[in-house]
Design an enzyme around this catalytic site. Structure first.
Site, PDB file in Angstrom:
ATOM      1  N   HIS A   5       8.437 -34.678 -53.050  1.00 17.72           N
ATOM      2  CA  HIS A   5       9.837 -35.050 -52.808  1.00 17.72           C
ATOM      3  C   HIS A   5      10.638 -35.013 -54.114  1.00 17.72           C
ATOM      4  O   HIS A   5      11.748 -34.493 -54.165  1.00 17.72           O
ATOM      5  CB  HIS A   5       9.936 -36.484 -52.272  1.00 17.72           C
ATOM      6  CG  HIS A   5       9.357 -36.703 -50.909  1.00 17.72           C
ATOM      7  ND1 HIS A   5       8.390 -37.649 -50.651  1.00 17.72           N
ATOM      8  CD2 HIS A   5       9.608 -36.105 -49.713  1.00 17.72           C
ATOM      9  CE1 HIS A   5       8.084 -37.652 -49.364  1.00 17.72           C
ATOM     10  NE2 HIS A   5       8.798 -36.706 -48.770  1.00 17.72           N
ATOM     11  N   SER A  12       3.077 -37.575 -47.589  1.00 19.53           N
ATOM     12  CA  SER A  12       3.043 -39.038 -47.719  1.00 19.53           C
ATOM     13  C   SER A  12       1.850 -39.644 -46.994  1.00 19.53           C
ATOM     14  O   SER A  12       1.230 -40.596 -47.473  1.00 19.53           O
ATOM     15  CB  SER A  12       4.332 -39.645 -47.169  1.00 19.53           C
ATOM     16  OG  SER A  12       5.443 -39.182 -47.886  1.00 19.53           O
ATOM     17  N   ARG A  67       6.536 -26.764 -46.919  1.00 19.06           N
ATOM     18  CA  ARG A  67       5.268 -26.532 -47.604  1.00 19.06           C
ATOM     19  C   ARG A  67       4.639 -25.264 -47.043  1.00 19.06           C
ATOM     20  O   ARG A  67       5.030 -24.176 -47.394  1.00 19.06           O
ATOM     21  CB  ARG A  67       4.351 -27.761 -47.429  1.00 19.06           C
ATOM     22  CG  ARG A  67       4.731 -28.913 -48.322  1.00 19.06           C
ATOM     23  CD  ARG A  67       4.212 -30.214 -47.805  1.00 19.06           C
ATOM     24  NE  ARG A  67       4.847 -30.562 -46.539  1.00 19.06           N
ATOM     25  CZ  ARG A  67       4.931 -31.782 -46.050  1.00 19.06           C
ATOM     26  NH1 ARG A  67       4.400 -32.778 -46.700  1.00 19.06           N
ATOM     27  NH2 ARG A  67       5.538 -32.021 -44.910  1.00 19.06           N
ATOM     28  N   LYS A 119       9.806 -44.455 -35.787  1.00 15.32           N
ATOM     29  CA  LYS A 119       8.743 -43.987 -36.663  1.00 15.32           C
ATOM     30  C   LYS A 119       8.123 -45.186 -37.380  1.00 15.32           C
ATOM     31  O   LYS A 119       8.838 -45.999 -37.969  1.00 15.32           O
ATOM     32  CB  LYS A 119       9.313 -42.981 -37.677  1.00 15.32           C
ATOM     33  CG  LYS A 119       8.236 -42.130 -38.272  1.00 15.32           C
ATOM     34  CD  LYS A 119       8.781 -40.856 -38.861  1.00 15.32           C
ATOM     35  CE  LYS A 119       7.654 -40.115 -39.558  1.00 15.32           C
ATOM     36  NZ  LYS A 119       8.081 -38.858 -40.124  1.00 15.32           N
TER      37      LYS A 119
HETATM   38  P1  ADP Z   1      10.329 -36.485 -42.402  1.00 15.97           P
HETATM   39  O1  ADP Z   1       9.810 -37.591 -41.517  1.00 15.97           O
HETATM   40  O2  ADP Z   1      11.825 -36.294 -42.298  1.00 15.97           O
HETATM   41  O3  ADP Z   1       9.585 -35.185 -42.306  1.00 15.97           O
HETATM   42  P2  ADP Z   1       9.171 -36.741 -45.059  1.00 15.97           P
HETATM   43  O4  ADP Z   1       9.358 -37.847 -46.037  1.00 15.97           O
HETATM   44  O5  ADP Z   1       7.798 -36.464 -44.581  1.00 15.97           O
HETATM   45  O6  ADP Z   1      10.148 -37.078 -43.869  1.00 15.97           O
HETATM   46  O7  ADP Z   1       9.777 -35.397 -45.647  1.00 15.97           O
HETATM   47  C1  ADP Z   1      11.112 -35.310 -46.064  1.00 15.97           C
HETATM   48  C2  ADP Z   1      11.380 -33.910 -46.546  1.00 15.97           C
HETATM   49  O8  ADP Z   1      10.587 -33.648 -47.708  1.00 15.97           O
HETATM   50  C3  ADP Z   1      10.993 -32.842 -45.523  1.00 15.97           C
HETATM   51  O9  ADP Z   1      11.931 -31.778 -45.612  1.00 15.97           O
HETATM   52  C4  ADP Z   1       9.634 -32.394 -45.984  1.00 15.97           C
HETATM   53  O10 ADP Z   1       9.333 -31.076 -45.584  1.00 15.97           O
HETATM   54  C5  ADP Z   1       9.815 -32.486 -47.501  1.00 15.97           C
HETATM   55  N1  ADP Z   1       8.543 -32.630 -48.211  1.00 15.97           N
HETATM   56  C6  ADP Z   1       7.597 -33.580 -48.047  1.00 15.97           C
HETATM   57  N2  ADP Z   1       6.551 -33.359 -48.886  1.00 15.97           N
HETATM   58  C7  ADP Z   1       6.859 -32.231 -49.592  1.00 15.97           C
HETATM   59  C8  ADP Z   1       6.178 -31.456 -50.597  1.00 15.97           C
HETATM   60  N3  ADP Z   1       4.974 -31.789 -51.046  1.00 15.97           N
HETATM   61  N4  ADP Z   1       6.808 -30.369 -51.083  1.00 15.97           N
HETATM   62  C9  ADP Z   1       8.023 -30.010 -50.605  1.00 15.97           C
HETATM   63  N5  ADP Z   1       8.698 -30.662 -49.659  1.00 15.97           N
HETATM   64  C10 ADP Z   1       8.130 -31.777 -49.152  1.00 15.97           C
END
Ligand code: ADP
Length: 165
Positions: free
Chosen positions: A21, A132, A94, A45
């Protein structure tokens, strides 16, 4: 009211924020004058950390970046974009697996708000396996996650150790 395409938002759960992130946020800052990091405060969620904890840790991490505003929001992200006149939504992707879900989400958002541009930013190769849920699992088993999350998040994980269900 028209939206501002020089202002972007990066919405997500951030439960907790990872280096993946952080990398996307830092790269967004190279492109946009102002970035809203929007923590989804979504009751459907199940999150380990409260929205307030997630907002606070992100604020701490980016305390030296005046162009970032970290906020929580408990509605549709297109409504946030309208309220704050944000013209661009960034989503990180990803692997190919992410793409199908993100594409459908982008189509839905575009149907609801046609003047919001949704942009995909590919992950940095260093972080393409990082999510996460994996961090929480590793922390629950006592594994060292310090290279995968900012120090502020390591500290948060020490205080509120995840348990596996
Ligand atoms: P959500 O529940 O909206 O998917 P996340 O916190 O899992 O929330 O992800 C938020 C954003 O960050 C999403 O666009 C996700 O694809 C991106 N993201 C999460 N981990 C990574 C990573 N390792 N590299 C690039 N983007 C990421």
């Amino acid at each position: 009211m028209s939206v501002n395409t020089h202002v972007a938002m990066f919405p997500g759960s951030f439960d907790p924020p990872t280096m993946g992130h952080i990398n996307i946020i830092e790269r967004c800052l190279r492109l946009y004058d102002r970035l809203y990091v929007v923590v989804a405060d979504n009751i459907s969620k199940h999150c380990l950390f409260t929205a307030q904890e997630r907002v606070e840790v992100l604020k701490e991490i980016f305390s030296g970046s005046p162009n970032i505003e970290v906020v929580s929001y408990d509605g549709l992200m297109v409504n946030f974009a309208r309220e704050y006149s944000v013209g661009v939504m960034i989503r990180g992707v990803r692997a190919v697996g992410d793409f199908g879900y993100e594409f459908e989400l982008a189509m839905t958002n575009k149907q609801m708000m046609n003047d919001l541009e949704v942009l995909f930013m590919p992950t940095d190769p260093n972080y393409f396996m990082l999510r996460s849920s994996q961090i929480k699992e590793m922390a629950a088993f006592g594994a060292d996650v310090s290279s995968l999350v900012p120090p502020q998040v390591s500290e948060l994980l020490r205080k509120k150790k995840p348990v596996l269900h």
